[in-house]
Design a protein around this motif. Sequence first.
Motif, mmCIF file in Angstrom:
data_model
loop_
_atom_site.group_PDB
_atom_site.id
_atom_site.type_symbol
_atom_site.label_atom_id
_atom_site.label_comp_id
_atom_site.label_asym_id
_atom_site.label_seq_id
_atom_site.Cartn_x
_atom_site.Cartn_y
_atom_site.Cartn_z
ATOM 1 N N ILE A 166 0.832 -1.204 0.000
ATOM 2 C CA ILE A 166 0.000 0.000 0.000
ATOM 3 C C ILE A 166 0.865 1.252 0.000
ATOM 4 O O ILE A 166 0.673 2.174 -0.807
ATOM 5 N N SER A 167 1.819 1.315 0.919
ATOM 6 C CA SER A 167 2.648 2.517 1.026
ATOM 7 C C SER A 167 3.527 2.713 -0.201
ATOM 8 O O SER A 167 3.780 3.847 -0.625
ATOM 9 N N LEU A 168 3.994 1.623 -0.813
ATOM 10 C CA LEU A 168 4.804 1.746 -2.019
ATOM 11 C C LEU A 168 3.982 2.315 -3.170
ATOM 12 O O LEU A 168 4.456 3.186 -3.921
ATOM 13 N N THR A 169 2.752 1.851 -3.315
ATOM 14 C CA THR A 169 1.887 2.381 -4.380
ATOM 15 C C THR A 169 1.645 3.871 -4.198
ATOM 16 O O THR A 169 1.734 4.660 -5.148
ATOM 17 N N VAL A 170 1.354 4.271 -2.975
ATOM 18 C CA VAL A 170 1.103 5.693 -2.700
ATOM 19 C C VAL A 170 2.358 6.515 -2.945
ATOM 20 O O VAL A 170 2.313 7.584 -3.575
ATOM 21 N N ALA A 171 3.499 6.024 -2.485
ATOM 22 C CA ALA A 171 4.752 6.779 -2.657
ATOM 23 C C ALA A 171 5.121 6.909 -4.127
ATOM 24 O O ALA A 171 5.575 7.977 -4.576
ATOM 25 N N VAL A 172 4.918 5.855 -4.911
ATOM 26 C CA VAL A 172 5.261 5.912 -6.332
ATOM 27 C C VAL A 172 4.368 6.913 -7.054
ATOM 28 O O VAL A 172 4.846 7.729 -7.866
ATOM 29 N N LEU A 173 3.067 6.879 -6.779
ATOM 30 C CA LEU A 173 2.157 7.817 -7.442
ATOM 31 C C LEU A 173 2.503 9.262 -7.086
ATOM 32 O O LEU A 173 2.515 10.152 -7.946
ATOM 33 N N THR A 174 2.803 9.493 -5.817
ATOM 34 C CA THR A 174 3.113 10.857 -5.391
ATOM 35 C C THR A 174 4.412 11.362 -6.005
ATOM 36 O O THR A 174 4.475 12.458 -6.568
ATOM 37 N N ARG A 175 5.452 10.567 -5.904
ATOM 38 C CA ARG A 175 6.744 11.011 -6.427
ATOM 39 C C ARG A 175 6.757 11.070 -7.943
ATOM 40 O O ARG A 175 7.486 11.865 -8.541
ATOM 41 N N LEU A 176 5.940 10.242 -8.593
ATOM 42 C CA LEU A 176 5.858 10.313 -10.042
ATOM 43 C C LEU A 176 5.290 11.666 -10.483
ATOM 44 O O LEU A 176 5.776 12.272 -11.452
ATOM 45 N N GLY A 177 4.271 12.143 -9.760
ATOM 46 C CA GLY A 177 3.731 13.458 -10.071
ATOM 47 C C GLY A 177 4.762 14.555 -9.865
ATOM 48 O O GLY A 177 4.890 15.475 -10.685
ATOM 49 N N VAL A 178 5.495 14.468 -8.777
ATOM 50 C CA VAL A 178 6.542 15.468 -8.519
ATOM 51 C C VAL A 178 7.626 15.395 -9.591
ATOM 52 O O VAL A 178 8.129 16.433 -10.071
ATOM 53 N N LEU A 209 3.970 31.494 -13.931
ATOM 54 C CA LEU A 209 3.431 31.173 -12.614
ATOM 55 C C LEU A 209 2.137 30.374 -12.716
ATOM 56 O O LEU A 209 1.861 29.492 -11.883
ATOM 57 N N GLY A 210 1.336 30.660 -13.747
ATOM 58 C CA GLY A 210 0.122 29.876 -13.957
ATOM 59 C C GLY A 210 0.420 28.424 -14.269
ATOM 60 O O GLY A 210 -0.223 27.504 -13.756
ATOM 61 N N SER A 211 1.432 28.200 -15.103
ATOM 62 C CA SER A 211 1.830 26.822 -15.416
ATOM 63 C C SER A 211 2.331 26.091 -14.171
ATOM 64 O O SER A 211 2.001 24.922 -13.940
ATOM 65 N N LEU A 212 3.134 26.809 -13.395
ATOM 66 C CA LEU A 212 3.627 26.198 -12.157
ATOM 67 C C LEU A 212 2.481 25.888 -11.200
ATOM 68 O O LEU A 212 2.477 24.843 -10.525
ATOM 69 N N ALA A 213 1.506 26.777 -11.116
ATOM 70 C CA ALA A 213 0.369 26.553 -10.222
ATOM 71 C C ALA A 213 -0.453 25.349 -10.660
ATOM 72 O O ALA A 213 -0.891 24.540 -9.833
ATOM 73 N N VAL A 214 -0.665 25.204 -11.970
ATOM 74 C CA VAL A 214 -1.423 24.055 -12.469
ATOM 75 C C VAL A 214 -0.680 22.754 -12.170
ATOM 76 O O VAL A 214 -1.265 21.769 -11.694
ATOM 77 N N GLY A 215 0.628 22.745 -12.465
ATOM 78 C CA GLY A 215 1.400 21.540 -12.183
ATOM 79 C C GLY A 215 1.451 21.205 -10.702
ATOM 80 O O GLY A 215 1.275 20.047 -10.305
ATOM 81 N N SER A 216 1.672 22.221 -9.874
ATOM 82 C CA SER A 216 1.726 21.989 -8.428
ATOM 83 C C SER A 216 0.363 21.541 -7.901
ATOM 84 O O SER A 216 0.284 20.666 -7.015
ATOM 85 N N GLY A 217 -0.711 22.116 -8.441
ATOM 86 C CA GLY A 217 -2.049 21.700 -8.020
ATOM 87 C C GLY A 217 -2.329 20.258 -8.368
ATOM 88 O O GLY A 217 -2.912 19.512 -7.570
ATOM 89 N N ALA A 218 -1.895 19.832 -9.567
ATOM 90 C CA ALA A 218 -2.098 18.436 -9.957
ATOM 91 C C ALA A 218 -1.327 17.496 -9.036
ATOM 92 O O ALA A 218 -1.846 16.448 -8.600
ATOM 93 N N VAL A 219 -0.092 17.853 -8.734
ATOM 94 C CA VAL A 219 0.700 17.026 -7.815
ATOM 95 C C VAL A 219 0.055 16.984 -6.432
ATOM 96 O O VAL A 219 -0.003 15.925 -5.786
ATOM 97 N N LEU A 220 -0.450 18.132 -5.977
ATOM 98 C CA LEU A 220 -1.085 18.180 -4.665
ATOM 99 C C LEU A 220 -2.332 17.298 -4.615
ATOM 100 O O LEU A 220 -2.550 16.573 -3.644
ATOM 101 N N VAL A 221 -3.127 17.342 -5.672
ATOM 102 C CA VAL A 221 -4.337 16.508 -5.708
ATOM 103 C C VAL A 221 -3.975 15.030 -5.683
ATOM 104 O O VAL A 221 -4.574 14.231 -4.933
ATOM 105 N N ILE A 222 -2.996 14.654 -6.503
ATOM 106 C CA ILE A 222 -2.568 13.252 -6.513
ATOM 107 C C ILE A 222 -2.068 12.832 -5.138
ATOM 108 O O ILE A 222 -2.400 11.741 -4.634
ATOM 109 N N SER A 223 -1.276 13.681 -4.497
ATOM 110 C CA SER A 223 -0.721 13.357 -3.181
ATOM 111 C C SER A 223 -1.819 13.217 -2.138
ATOM 112 O O SER A 223 -1.808 12.276 -1.329
#
Length: 463
Positions: A166-178, A209-223
């Motif tokens: 479980i933790s490996l799946t969550v960590a991979v998805l999160t770090r993949l987004g980052v 900054l808009g591009s960075l916000a969209v990317g960071s928001g997507a990573v945050l949602v996935i996390s």
Amino acid sequence: MTDSPGWASPGSAPSPDGREPGASGPDGSTDRPGPAEPAAQPGAHPQAPGPKWSSEQPPAGQWSAPTGPPSPGQAPPPPPPGPGWGGAQPGGPGGYGGAHGGPPGGHGGYGAPGGPGAWGGWNGGWGGPPPAAKPGVIPLRPLGVGEILDGAVSTMRTHWRTVLGISLTVAVLTRLGVLLLQGFVLKNSETTATLNNPDASTDEILRVLGSLAVGSGAVLVISVVASIIATALLTTVTSRAVLGKPVSAGEAWRDARQQVPKLFGLLFLLGLISVGVMLAGALPGIVSAIAGGGRAATIALFVLGLLAAVVVLVWLTVRFSLSSPALMLERQGIVKSISRSAKLVRGSWWRVLGIQLLAAIIANIVASLVVIPFTLIAGAVGGGGMVGLFSTTTSQTPSWTFLILTAIGAVIGSMLTLPINAGVTVLLYIDQRIRREALDLELARAAGVQGPTASTPGPVPGS
């Protein structure tokens, strides 16, 4: 407290036919361990000791005490080798509680069910109560700090396939987004040039900054999504581990999936509360600025308000920290789970804070021991990756080699620390319910634990 199945009152043990000691039978009589008690001798005083009844017996528990005070300074006699009261023992007719002795109406004796031996030292007399039942990763009694931490680690070690999966799946998805955010957004040549260009126009800066916000928001949602699902699954796994029952990831998901939407709502509500507290703290400074107050007064109000908001936020965070396990394990609603957490933490706020803070420190140390070597290796083989990562004046950006190696280290660190944090929270919730609501009785019944070890609390840690 009334007796319940799988749990007997302290100082007693079940009778051979399943009834509690002292309970009335079908004919109105009470249980007697061993053979039937002999009838009182005609003309004898009901409290008079028999010829073999020692006057140095321990104080009365659930039996009648013999007459005559014990001699001072004399140790209690050792337990008899036989089955208890009623049987002939070596050294005389009847022995302890035989035909010529035994307290009238007594329940048990040394080495017999219901006697002092039931409390501890079945072979030693006065060795203290026997240990509490431990069907799983923790003993069923109030827990100490070390036992909570050990229980979280034991859960990960015992059910490592499920927990680490479980933790490996969550960590991979999160770090993949980052990793994708860093590799395709932060490494973009246009983005880098704009951020490093002091003469860039406002439109260019806003677009970047808009591009960075969209990317960071997507990573945050996935996390957030991955963390919520992992919390739900690990809560279920830890609750099963307490009962000593194995569970697979599929079974954990089937048990938890009905509460996952509520868990999203709970964390969203807690996030709104946090934002509201911070806005309330900053409000005096904002009002002062709008009203045209002095610069020094506005800054002072703003800083003091934020400090007060941080204090309140920490207090609320600890107070509501047991909401997630309450929601998952009690099948409660969102608001009810928050109130349950507040009730369980009340009076133990500092203890809950200390345990969670200690667990967070240990988890961060473990993560650092894993991440730092990978970061150093990545910096050595990544070709200027370290310079590009920390530099704000050059156009260098981290290489893909650097990003991938650091992501691997972060995945391993998260895989090890996520189960520790989740397990400590669940075990802390169980410990608070044991201390306040005697949840250990319910857990003993659910685990199918029977016998004296399930009915005696054992030594209770002071923490």
